[in-house]
Enzyme design. Structure first.
Site, PDB file in Angstrom:
ATOM      1  N   CYS A   1      -2.197   9.982  -6.295  1.00  0.00           N
ATOM      2  CA  CYS A   1      -3.275   9.730  -5.324  1.00  0.00           C
ATOM      3  C   CYS A   1      -4.314  10.844  -5.395  1.00  0.00           C
ATOM      4  O   CYS A   1      -3.982  12.005  -5.176  1.00  0.00           O
ATOM      5  CB  CYS A   1      -2.728   9.635  -3.902  1.00  0.00           C
ATOM      6  SG  CYS A   1      -4.073   9.514  -2.697  1.00  0.00           S
TER       7      CYS A   1
ATOM      8  N   LYS B   1       0.866  -1.183   0.000  1.00  0.00           N
ATOM      9  CA  LYS B   1       0.000   0.000   0.000  1.00  0.00           C
ATOM     10  C   LYS B   1       0.901   1.231   0.000  1.00  0.00           C
ATOM     11  O   LYS B   1       2.005   1.205   0.563  1.00  0.00           O
ATOM     12  CB  LYS B   1      -0.873  -0.035   1.259  1.00  0.00           C
ATOM     13  CG  LYS B   1      -1.684   1.225   1.541  1.00  0.00           C
ATOM     14  CD  LYS B   1      -2.817   1.435   0.565  1.00  0.00           C
ATOM     15  CE  LYS B   1      -3.574   2.747   0.837  1.00  0.00           C
ATOM     16  NZ  LYS B   1      -4.496   3.084  -0.259  1.00  0.00           N
TER      17      LYS B   1
HETATM   18  C1  DHB Z   1      -5.249   6.151  -2.269  1.00  0.00           C
HETATM   19  C2  DHB Z   1      -5.822   6.074  -3.517  1.00  0.00           C
HETATM   20  C3  DHB Z   1      -5.023   6.065  -4.637  1.00  0.00           C
HETATM   21  O1  DHB Z   1      -5.531   5.987  -5.898  1.00  0.00           O
HETATM   22  C4  DHB Z   1      -3.655   6.150  -4.498  1.00  0.00           C
HETATM   23  O2  DHB Z   1      -2.900   6.150  -5.571  1.00  0.00           O
HETATM   24  C5  DHB Z   1      -3.076   6.233  -3.243  1.00  0.00           C
HETATM   25  C6  DHB Z   1      -3.878   6.230  -2.135  1.00  0.00           C
HETATM   26  C7  DHB Z   1      -6.079   6.177  -1.071  1.00  0.00           C
HETATM   27  O3  DHB Z   1      -7.153   6.792  -1.106  1.00  0.00           O
HETATM   28  O4  DHB Z   1      -5.663   5.594  -0.034  1.00  0.00           O
END
Ligand code: DHB
Length: 309
Positions: free
Chosen positions: A129, A46
């Site tokens: 993001c 993540k």
């Molecule tokens: C999140 C969503 C995304 O598309 C990304 O690239 C990084 C984080 C999020 O909302 O956690």
């Protein structure tokens, strides 16, 4: 079936070209270990920030038959956690995604990763993001992207790829490719979700996720044609830089289409969220079955060879 779906790029070897997109089921140590023990060809974390984050209020993920909408808000364990688990993931390529909320956050994490030596096999720098209120997607700001990359490569000499937002205009493909060409980028991952989309529930006359008045990143089937287009564009414009395809891969056929467009490897997002880690074995089987029908034994026989003349 002696069909080879392995992938090699930037010194990494993946026994399967299929692995997880950063986002679903890759936040906790337990989830990363499950991915490690699955048929995924690599493990991607993540997106990390310097410290732990709880993320946005729930509900923050929605799916329907066409795909998903998310506004997670970067819930994650913090960079230290993603570095320290590397020792337990040593027999598979392990890539850490980073998504600082500022340039200094990103630089702090990269200095830390640099100091950690070979713990992590590669870094995917997230330029896209869409879900932190008040923070722009840096990949849509070409000058900021260039300025960030200039600093990045001054402190980090490991393998570093970038995760791009989807682009929708030829001039933007051209401008971003020109920027990326000037740096020793290890790979380009196309695409992140389509940012700030809205799904409406007519029955309740309401939005379907709570953060940001319901606006969130769109994935799944909704995203696939955009993902294919971005892979194709960057594959053609960045010879020698591997492109990793992501966006709406549910089946072996979807994966085949991404490879035809030029993808070296493929990430699975919404479908991993829906199906769980068994998706990697199923999609791999479907891809191999399709390749056998078509008489292909390895991905390089059709990678990039989409007929588009
Ligand atoms: C999140 C969503 C995304 O598309 C990304 O690239 C990084 C984080 C999020 O909302 O956690």
């Amino acid at each position: 079936m002696s069909i080879d779906i392995s992938a090699r790029f930037s010194g990494l070897t993946l026994s399967s070209c299929l692995f997880n997109a950063s986002g679903p089921r890759c936040t906790s140590s337990g989830e990363l270990l499950e991915l490690y023990n699955s048929k995924a060809g690599a493990v991607l974390s993540k997106s990390a920030t310097p410290g732990f984050r709880v993320g946005n209020p729930k509900p923050r993920y929605f799916e329907n038959q066409f795909g998903s909408l998310n506004s997670m808000g970067l819930p994650n364990e913090g960079i230290e956690s993603y570095i320290s688990i590397a020792a337990q993931l040593s027999n598979k390529a392990y890539i850490v995604s980073i998504a600082g909320l500022s340039k200094s956050d990103n630089m702090q994490m990269l200095r830390r990763l640099q100091k950690s030596g070979q713990a992590v096999d590669a870094v995917e720098l997230n330029l896209s993001c869409p879900n932190v209120p008040g923070k722009a997607q840096i990949g849509y700001d070409f000058d900021s992207t260039k300025a960030l990359l200039e600093e990045v490569f001054q402190v980090f000499d490991g393998k570093l790829g970038v995760k791009l937002p989807p682009y929708f205009d030829m001039i933007h493909f051209e401008q971003m490719a020109a920027i990326l060409k000037a740096f020793p980028i290890a790979f380009v991952t196309c695409v992140n979700s389509i940012g700030n989309a809205l799904i409406v529930d007519a029955e309740s006359e309401s939005v379907v996720i709570r953060p940001k008045s319901g606006f969130g990143g769109l994935g799944g089937d909704y995203l696939k044609p955009t993902g294919l287009a971005n892979v194709r564009q960057f594959y053609k414009r960045l010879p020698g830089i591997p492109v990793i395809g992501v966006g709406g891969v549910k089946t072996g056929l979807d994966a085949f289409e991404y490879i035809l467009c030029g993808a070296t490897a493929i990430q699975v997002g919404s479908q991993l969220m829906r199906e769980g880690i068994d998706c990697f074995e199923r999609i791999a089987f479907e891809l191999k079955t399709l390749m056998k029908t078509k008489g292909y034994k390895k991905l390089s026989q059709f990678r990039g060879k989409l007929k588009d003349g």
